[in-house]
Design a protein around this motif. Structure first.
Motif, PDB file in Angstrom:
ATOM      1  N   TYR A 180      21.059  92.912 -64.323  1.00  0.00           N
ATOM      2  CA  TYR A 180      21.808  91.852 -63.643  1.00  0.00           C
ATOM      3  C   TYR A 180      21.311  92.029 -62.550  1.00  0.00           C
TER       4      TYR A 180
ATOM      5  N   ASN B 298      27.157  91.403 -72.159  1.00  0.00           N
ATOM      6  CA  ASN B 298      28.168  91.933 -71.586  1.00  0.00           C
ATOM      7  C   ASN B 298      28.473  93.569 -72.641  1.00  0.00           C
TER       8      ASN B 298
ATOM      9  N   TYR C 184      27.174  96.226 -71.667  1.00  0.00           N
ATOM     10  CA  TYR C 184      28.639  97.263 -70.691  1.00  0.00           C
ATOM     11  C   TYR C 184      29.304  98.145 -71.329  1.00  0.00           C
TER      12      TYR C 184
END
Length: 393
Positions: free
Chosen positions: A24, A271, A274
């Motif tokens: 990121y 995502n 995550y």
């Protein structure tokens, strides 16, 4: 769980094998500050020194140091967020991606995403970043209702987000996302419906929709505190979520995380990392990273960040603090995150007492069994946090 809160060096880092690994990159620049935003962003008036080129130089040094600390993990996903990455322009975003390739091995099918604000994009911008190797664009739409955009301090016109999405697809992007916010004071059900219609009509394959949260220290929080605006109502937020879900589902989009819907293959893999136990390096001012059992966060201000990585100095990782996650913390986060996914929470993730409590939640209609997993029901998605609290006891 041990927490260190001073500028420090990280302990030894060893990515877990068999898990996806991402990078990121946080871009801290914005032209204006939206009234609801509490992200680590800075307008030109708030920066006394570093500019995008100085930030990019510092980032290059951090990536070099990061690569030296890791055991050459293959990078499956890259996400450039902010802030407003599109303010960098196509050439700088291409340079950023080339810096990543210089220091890391990117998987052949790596997902490479950048966020963008509609008002700072144009067809040539999308052509440039697509040619550079970006595979996905996430655009901030928020709403098509002028009064909602004004309350949120968004500066783009109501139709610009959908137009930008079409420009991205014309440049060759197969995966384009539009982000919506619901629950803004003064918003109506019709405002939400028209915003969803506009997103669907644009042809994107992914939509994110987030309830407005009044964060302390923001301009929106001050307006609510002063009585100028009303705080979002929980019942209204739940109703709007149901409207959004019905409209998106009816158009063929499937929820894969509580706040995200996509067409098949349009899920954001970064995502998902995550939420599903992946690990990542967080680069840039204020970025968070997670490798092995270590979570860390970088210094926030871009000037401090650049000073720690300046040429001619003994550059050090710009880490402000870190924590070592113990087994209890890892378990809590595993339940908290995986329960939000459509694929659900594996029963093997729960202890005996937690499985007994899960039976109660199933009886209440908030969870449903799906093979060896537990999945939130439509009503359960509205109460996901309460479900987690019950499961963990």
């Amino acid at each position: 769980m041990a927490v260190r809160e001073a500028p420090v060096d990280l302990p030894g880092l060893q990515p877990s094998r068999g898990q996806p690994f991402g990078i990121y990159v946080h871009v801290p620049f914005c032209i204006t500050r939206c009234g609801y935003c509490d992200f680590n962003t800075y307008t030109p008036a708030e920066l006394g020194g570093v500019n995008p080129d100085g930030w990019l130089q510092a980032l290059h040094t951090e990536l070099q140091l990061a690569a030296a600390r890791l055991d050459a993990p293959t990078v499956n996903t890259v996400f450039v967020g902010g802030g407003t990455p599109s303010l960098l322009g196509g050439e700088r975003l291409a340079t950023l991606l080339n810096m990543l390739r210089e220091h890391f091995v990117l998987a052949p099918d790596a997902e490479i995403t950048t966020e963008a604000n509609p008002e700072s994009t144009w067809p040539e911008f999308f052509d440039a970043i697509r040619a550079a190797g970006y595979t996905r664009v996430s655009l901030g739409m928020q709403s098509v209702a002028p009064r909602v955009l004004a309350t949120l301090d968004r500066v783009h016109s109501p139709g610009r987000s959908a137009a930008a999405a079409r420009e991205a697809m014309a440049a060759g992007f197969e995966h384009v996302s539009l982000d919506l916010i619901y629950g803004t004071p003064g918003e109506s059900d019709d405002d939400v419906a028209r915003s969803v219609d506009a997103a669907l009509d644009s042809g994107v394959d992914h939509v994110s929709a987030y309830a407005l949260v009044v964060e302390d220290g923001t301009a929106l929080a001050r307006r609510v505190r002063q009585g100028e605006l009303s705080a979002p109502d929980d019942d209204v937020l739940a109703h709007r979520y149901e409207l959004l879900d019905a409209q998106l589902s009816g158009a063929g989009m499937t929820w894969y995380e509580v706040s995200n819907w996509s067409r098949p293959g349009g899920e954001c893999r970064h995502n998902l990392g995550y939420w599903d136990g992946g690990q990542w390096w967080g680069a840039g001012p204020g970025a968070h990273g997670y490798v092995g059992t270590t979570r860390w966060w970088n210094v926030k201000h871009p000037n401090t960040y650049a000073e720690m990585l300046a040429p001619g100095t003994q550059a050090t990782l710009p880490v402000a603090g870190f924590e070592q996650l113990d087994a209890d913390t890892l378990h809590t986060e595993d339940v908290l995150l995986k329960i939000r996914l459509r694929q659900g929470l594996p029963l093997t993730s729960l202890g005996e007492a937690e499985r007994e409590r899960a039976e109660t939640v199933v009886a209440e209609g908030l969870l449903e069994p799906a093979g060896d997993r537990l999945v939130l029901t439509a009503r359960g998605r509205l109460l996901a946090d309460a479900v987690v609290r019950t499961l963990l006891g």
